[in-house]
Design a protein around this motif. Sequence first.
Motif, PDB file in Angstrom:
ATOM      1  N   LEU A 103       0.898  -1.207   0.148  1.00  0.00           N
ATOM      2  CA  LEU A 103      -0.102   0.014   0.039  1.00  0.00           C
ATOM      3  C   LEU A 103       0.892   0.998  -0.067  1.00  0.00           C
ATOM      4  O   LEU A 103       0.507   2.248  -0.607  1.00  0.00           O
ATOM      5  N   VAL A 104       2.129   1.219   0.699  1.00  0.00           N
ATOM      6  CA  VAL A 104       3.180   2.452   0.642  1.00  0.00           C
ATOM      7  C   VAL A 104       3.654   2.795  -0.763  1.00  0.00           C
ATOM      8  O   VAL A 104       3.528   3.862  -1.230  1.00  0.00           O
ATOM      9  N   CYS A 105       3.718   1.466  -1.345  1.00  0.00           N
ATOM     10  CA  CYS A 105       4.193   1.528  -2.913  1.00  0.00           C
ATOM     11  C   CYS A 105       3.089   2.368  -3.681  1.00  0.00           C
ATOM     12  O   CYS A 105       3.526   3.199  -4.433  1.00  0.00           O
ATOM     13  N   LEU A 106       1.973   1.752  -3.592  1.00  0.00           N
ATOM     14  CA  LEU A 106       0.946   2.300  -4.431  1.00  0.00           C
ATOM     15  C   LEU A 106       0.617   3.970  -3.896  1.00  0.00           C
ATOM     16  O   LEU A 106       0.588   4.639  -4.700  1.00  0.00           O
ATOM     17  N   ALA A 107       0.713   4.176  -2.754  1.00  0.00           N
ATOM     18  CA  ALA A 107       0.616   5.664  -2.129  1.00  0.00           C
ATOM     19  C   ALA A 107       1.723   6.298  -2.871  1.00  0.00           C
ATOM     20  O   ALA A 107       1.577   7.811  -3.182  1.00  0.00           O
ATOM     21  N   ALA A 108       2.976   6.054  -2.897  1.00  0.00           N
ATOM     22  CA  ALA A 108       4.026   6.721  -3.321  1.00  0.00           C
ATOM     23  C   ALA A 108       3.740   7.109  -4.903  1.00  0.00           C
ATOM     24  O   ALA A 108       4.105   8.036  -5.397  1.00  0.00           O
ATOM     25  N   GLY A 109       3.147   6.147  -5.640  1.00  0.00           N
ATOM     26  CA  GLY A 109       3.003   6.203  -6.919  1.00  0.00           C
ATOM     27  C   GLY A 109       1.785   7.291  -7.237  1.00  0.00           C
ATOM     28  O   GLY A 109       2.041   7.998  -8.032  1.00  0.00           O
ATOM     29  N   ILE A 110       0.810   7.099  -6.487  1.00  0.00           N
ATOM     30  CA  ILE A 110      -0.388   8.242  -6.409  1.00  0.00           C
ATOM     31  C   ILE A 110       0.333   9.646  -6.149  1.00  0.00           C
ATOM     32  O   ILE A 110      -0.031  10.582  -6.898  1.00  0.00           O
ATOM     33  N   ALA A 111       0.900   9.646  -4.963  1.00  0.00           N
ATOM     34  CA  ALA A 111       1.461  11.052  -4.533  1.00  0.00           C
ATOM     35  C   ALA A 111       2.361  11.802  -5.532  1.00  0.00           C
ATOM     36  O   ALA A 111       2.374  12.932  -5.623  1.00  0.00           O
ATOM     37  N   MET A 112       3.163  10.689  -6.079  1.00  0.00           N
ATOM     38  CA  MET A 112       4.060  11.431  -7.019  1.00  0.00           C
ATOM     39  C   MET A 112       3.561  11.390  -8.475  1.00  0.00           C
ATOM     40  O   MET A 112       4.198  11.805  -9.419  1.00  0.00           O
ATOM     41  N   MET A 113       2.229  10.696  -8.690  1.00  0.00           N
ATOM     42  CA  MET A 113       2.012  10.544 -10.069  1.00  0.00           C
ATOM     43  C   MET A 113       2.733  10.040 -10.888  1.00  0.00           C
ATOM     44  O   MET A 113       3.141  10.579 -12.215  1.00  0.00           O
ATOM     45  N   ASN A 114       3.278   8.977 -10.510  1.00  0.00           N
ATOM     46  CA  ASN A 114       4.653   8.153 -11.039  1.00  0.00           C
ATOM     47  C   ASN A 114       3.817   6.903 -11.598  1.00  0.00           C
ATOM     48  O   ASN A 114       3.607   5.962 -10.923  1.00  0.00           O
ATOM     49  N   TRP A 116       5.230   4.491 -13.266  1.00  0.00           N
ATOM     50  CA  TRP A 116       6.211   3.523 -13.317  1.00  0.00           C
ATOM     51  C   TRP A 116       5.915   2.980 -11.949  1.00  0.00           C
ATOM     52  O   TRP A 116       5.962   1.846 -11.705  1.00  0.00           O
ATOM     53  N   ILE A 117       6.030   3.436 -10.772  1.00  0.00           N
ATOM     54  CA  ILE A 117       5.503   2.884  -9.599  1.00  0.00           C
ATOM     55  C   ILE A 117       4.436   2.380  -9.489  1.00  0.00           C
ATOM     56  O   ILE A 117       4.141   1.190  -8.770  1.00  0.00           O
ATOM     57  N   LEU A 118       3.455   2.967  -9.783  1.00  0.00           N
ATOM     58  CA  LEU A 118       2.046   2.449  -9.883  1.00  0.00           C
ATOM     59  C   LEU A 118       2.246   0.799 -10.680  1.00  0.00           C
ATOM     60  O   LEU A 118       1.640  -0.140 -10.412  1.00  0.00           O
ATOM     61  N   ALA A 119       2.796   0.732 -11.836  1.00  0.00           N
ATOM     62  CA  ALA A 119       3.011  -0.309 -12.643  1.00  0.00           C
ATOM     63  C   ALA A 119       3.963  -1.308 -11.765  1.00  0.00           C
ATOM     64  O   ALA A 119       3.744  -2.664 -11.925  1.00  0.00           O
ATOM     65  N   LEU A 120       4.889  -0.862 -11.119  1.00  0.00           N
ATOM     66  CA  LEU A 120       5.784  -1.926 -10.254  1.00  0.00           C
ATOM     67  C   LEU A 120       5.051  -2.527  -9.096  1.00  0.00           C
ATOM     68  O   LEU A 120       5.614  -3.162  -8.440  1.00  0.00           O
ATOM     69  N   THR A 121       3.984  -1.832  -8.692  1.00  0.00           N
ATOM     70  CA  THR A 121       3.410  -2.219  -7.319  1.00  0.00           C
ATOM     71  C   THR A 121       2.876  -3.664  -7.490  1.00  0.00           C
ATOM     72  O   THR A 121       3.237  -4.258  -6.353  1.00  0.00           O
ATOM     73  N   PRO A 122       2.292  -4.282  -8.464  1.00  0.00           N
ATOM     74  CA  PRO A 122       2.006  -5.680  -8.435  1.00  0.00           C
ATOM     75  C   PRO A 122       3.165  -6.743  -8.237  1.00  0.00           C
ATOM     76  O   PRO A 122       3.074  -7.615  -7.632  1.00  0.00           O
ATOM     77  N   LEU A 123       4.596  -6.148  -8.740  1.00  0.00           N
ATOM     78  CA  LEU A 123       5.547  -6.796  -8.711  1.00  0.00           C
ATOM     79  C   LEU A 123       5.991  -6.550  -7.320  1.00  0.00           C
ATOM     80  O   LEU A 123       6.707  -7.639  -6.815  1.00  0.00           O
ATOM     81  N   CYS A 124       5.741  -5.731  -6.664  1.00  0.00           N
ATOM     82  CA  CYS A 124       6.060  -5.643  -5.297  1.00  0.00           C
ATOM     83  C   CYS A 124       5.400  -6.804  -4.444  1.00  0.00           C
ATOM     84  O   CYS A 124       5.959  -7.267  -3.802  1.00  0.00           O
ATOM     85  N   ALA A 125       4.158  -6.774  -4.723  1.00  0.00           N
ATOM     86  CA  ALA A 125       3.236  -7.729  -4.040  1.00  0.00           C
ATOM     87  C   ALA A 125       3.705  -9.199  -4.258  1.00  0.00           C
ATOM     88  O   ALA A 125       3.808 -10.149  -3.429  1.00  0.00           O
ATOM     89  N   TRP A 126       4.172  -9.560  -5.512  1.00  0.00           N
ATOM     90  CA  TRP A 126       4.675 -10.751  -5.955  1.00  0.00           C
ATOM     91  C   TRP A 126       6.114 -11.102  -5.410  1.00  0.00           C
ATOM     92  O   TRP A 126       6.107 -12.295  -4.671  1.00  0.00           O
TER      93      TRP A 126
END
Length: 159
Positions: A103-114, A116-126
Motif C-alpha cells: 500500500l505504501v508503494c501504491l501511495a508513493a505512485g499516487i502522490a508522485m503521479m509516477n 512506473w511506480i504504480l506499474a511496479l506495485t503488483p511486482l512488489c506484491a509478487w
Amino acid sequence: MTERRDAAAVRTFPPAIPVGLILIGLMLNWLFPIDPGVALPAPARYWIGGAIAVAAILGFGAWAVILLRQDGQSANPWKPTFRIIDKGPFRITRNPMYLQMVLVCLAAGIAMMNWWILALTPLCAWLLHKLAILPEEAYLTRKFGADYLSYKQRTRRWL
C-alpha cells in the motif's frame, strides 16, 4: 539453534523490496517519463497518497508490530515465532506488514503521479509473496501444524 535456522527461511529484508521498486520507478520516470494525459492535480494526489500511506502504516504496520512486541515476539521474519497472533490487523490479513508495504508503494505512485511506480506495485506484491510470505507460511505450518492451518482457513493472505 534449529528453530532459528528454520525461521530464517526468509532471506531478504522485506522493506527493501518496496523501497527498491519505488527507487526504480523514480529512475525509470526520469529516463522514460510517461505522460498518460490524465493525472490527479497536485493537492489531491498528495492527500490521497498520504492518506493511503498513513492508513497503511498505522492501521496495518505499526499496529502489527505493537501486537508482536506486546506478545514478546519480533517483527523480523528471520526470528522464531512463539505463537500465532490472530487479533488486531492479523484478523483481517495474515500479512499486515507486507500489505502495508504494498500500500505504501501504491501511495508513493499516487502522490508522485509516477506511473512506473504504480506499474511496479503488483511486482512488489509478487516479490513479497515469493521471497517472504511463502517461506514464512512454510515455517509456520511446520511449527504450528493444525493451529496455523486453521488460522489460514479463517484469515485471508492479503485482504
